[in-house]
Design an enzyme around this catalytic site. Structure first.
Site, short mmCIF file in Angstrom:
data_model
loop_
_atom_site.label_atom_id
_atom_site.label_comp_id
_atom_site.label_asym_id
_atom_site.label_seq_id
_atom_site.Cartn_x
_atom_site.Cartn_y
_atom_site.Cartn_z
N ASP A 9 -5.74 -7.73 -6.10
CA ASP A 9 -5.52 -6.15 -6.24
C ASP A 9 -4.74 -5.73 -4.72
O ASP A 9 -5.92 -5.78 -4.08
CB ASP A 9 -7.07 -5.83 -7.35
CG ASP A 9 -6.48 -4.69 -6.48
OD1 ASP A 9 -5.81 -3.90 -6.58
OD2 ASP A 9 -8.00 -3.44 -6.18
N THR A 13 -3.99 0.37 0.85
CA THR A 13 -4.69 0.12 2.07
C THR A 13 -5.25 -1.75 2.70
O THR A 13 -5.38 -2.11 3.03
CB THR A 13 -6.23 0.79 1.94
OG1 THR A 13 -5.92 2.59 2.26
CG2 THR A 13 -6.84 0.95 3.44
N SER A 14 -6.07 -2.19 1.51
CA SER A 14 -6.67 -2.86 1.56
C SER A 14 -5.30 -4.26 0.25
O SER A 14 -5.63 -3.84 -1.02
CB SER A 14 -7.23 -3.38 1.21
OG SER A 14 -8.49 -2.85 0.23
N VAL A 15 -5.76 -5.52 0.00
CA VAL A 15 -5.49 -6.48 -0.60
C VAL A 15 -7.58 -6.72 -1.15
O VAL A 15 -7.67 -7.48 -0.42
CB VAL A 15 -4.80 -7.46 -0.30
CG1 VAL A 15 -4.93 -9.06 -1.46
CG2 VAL A 15 -3.62 -7.11 0.29
N ASN A 16 -7.08 -7.15 -2.54
CA ASN A 16 -8.67 -7.51 -2.44
C ASN A 16 -9.18 -8.71 -3.26
O ASN A 16 -7.95 -8.44 -4.37
CB ASN A 16 -9.88 -6.28 -3.71
CG ASN A 16 -10.73 -6.83 -3.97
OD1 ASN A 16 -11.97 -7.70 -3.68
ND2 ASN A 16 -11.80 -5.81 -4.97
N GLY A 110 0.15 3.33 -13.01
CA GLY A 110 -0.05 2.67 -11.96
C GLY A 110 -1.33 0.85 -12.57
O GLY A 110 -1.98 1.43 -13.45
N ASP A 112 -3.16 -0.79 -11.55
CA ASP A 112 -4.44 -0.99 -11.07
C ASP A 112 -5.40 0.18 -12.16
O ASP A 112 -6.49 -0.08 -12.39
CB ASP A 112 -4.44 -0.73 -9.72
CG ASP A 112 -4.07 1.02 -9.11
OD1 ASP A 112 -2.64 1.44 -9.81
OD2 ASP A 112 -4.75 1.63 -8.40
N THR A 187 -19.69 19.30 16.61
CA THR A 187 -18.67 19.52 15.56
C THR A 187 -18.30 18.00 14.60
O THR A 187 -17.47 18.23 13.60
CB THR A 187 -16.85 19.22 16.31
OG1 THR A 187 -16.90 20.42 17.32
CG2 THR A 187 -15.74 18.99 15.78
#
Length: 258
Positions: A9, A13-16, A110, A112, A187
């Site tokens: 997948d 951000t990432s490849v799973n 998409g 996914d 903060t």
């Protein structure tokens, strides 16, 4: 040696990456999505992970992928063709998913999201809302009969935190955690509260509004990198399934072998 299935997948951000033996997920890894990274580099990383897990590359001649990053689709196709002698099945037009898409333009959805819908349709039949929390958070809705009827897209929780730090002069980057209380005493804790509890409010309200439009209280399935963290502070989810997309890839692969 038994043959295994590689499910990939590719997100923003990432490849799973998951390795299946039958229906069992044997191993699961996440690599950074870096469009400039060469196929040889990704292959080296993957081969190292396989060695550590005691999985022989020769067993991996079945591969399925879904991607929202076209350059990385090409890169990973090269990885598997060059290093594993396998031609990946890429989810897209012409691939059976079992999901009827009732959208104005089905091709806009998409890959996914279709994969998640395919998984939910089989694993959790009936009307369902899938909340996938990654770079973006998607809310995908399945009808009672399992048709994909649309949903909503919101900025992901990390994307929101990054935006507020980048668009202001004095607010810092923060770690996304579940704060002990809503009222922050400085903060950073105030930002963490606003991001975390505010995001729970976003998710819960969108789910409730979708259910109102459907006219029924549906099953709600959470997945994605931030699903477990958000589920700690909310009771809106019936199921938290981090591997939902990988399971959907497995299901679609089997469907296309018939």
């Amino acid at each position: 040696m038994s043959e295994k299935l590689v499910a990939v997948d590719i997100g923003n951000t990432s490849v799973n990456i998951g390795i299946f033996e039958g229906e069992k997920l044997l191993a699961n890894w996440h690599l950074g999505s870096v469009a400039q990274r060469m196929a040889d580099e990704y292959a080296s990383l993957l081969l190292g992970l396989l060695q550590h897990a005691g999985i022989h590359p020769e067993e991996l001649n079945r591969v399925i992928m879904c991607s929202v990053v076209p350059p990385l689709t090409t890169t990973f196709e090269e990885v598997f063709k060059s290093y594993f002698k396998a031609a990946p099945l890429v989810v897209g037009a012409g691939i059976k998913s079992g999901v009827k898409v009732r959208m104005d333009n089905p091709r806009e959805v998409g890959a996914d999201r279709i994969v998640n819908a395919a998984a939910a349709r089989v694993l959790y039949p009936g009307a369902c809302i899938i909340v996938d929390m990654g770079t973006a958070t998607t809310f995908d809705t399945l009808s009672e009969g399992g048709a994909y009827i649309g949903g909503a897209i919101a900025p992901g929780i990390a994307t929101s935190a990054q935006a507020i730090a980048e668009k202001t002069s004095k607010l810092p980057k923060i770690e996304i955690i579940r704060p002990a209380k809503v009222i922050g005493s400085n903060t950073v804790s105030a930002m963490q509260s606003g991001i975390y509890f505010g995001y729970i409010g976003l998710v819960e309200e969108l789910v409730r509004r979708i259910q109102t439009e459907l006219g029924q209280k549906t099953r709600v399935v959470a997945t994605g990198g931030y699903a477990a963290l958000i589920a700690e502070g909310s009771r809106i989810f019936d199921i938290v399934r981090p591997d939902l997309t990988l399971q959907g890839l497995r299901i679609i692969y089997q469907m296309n072998q018939a």
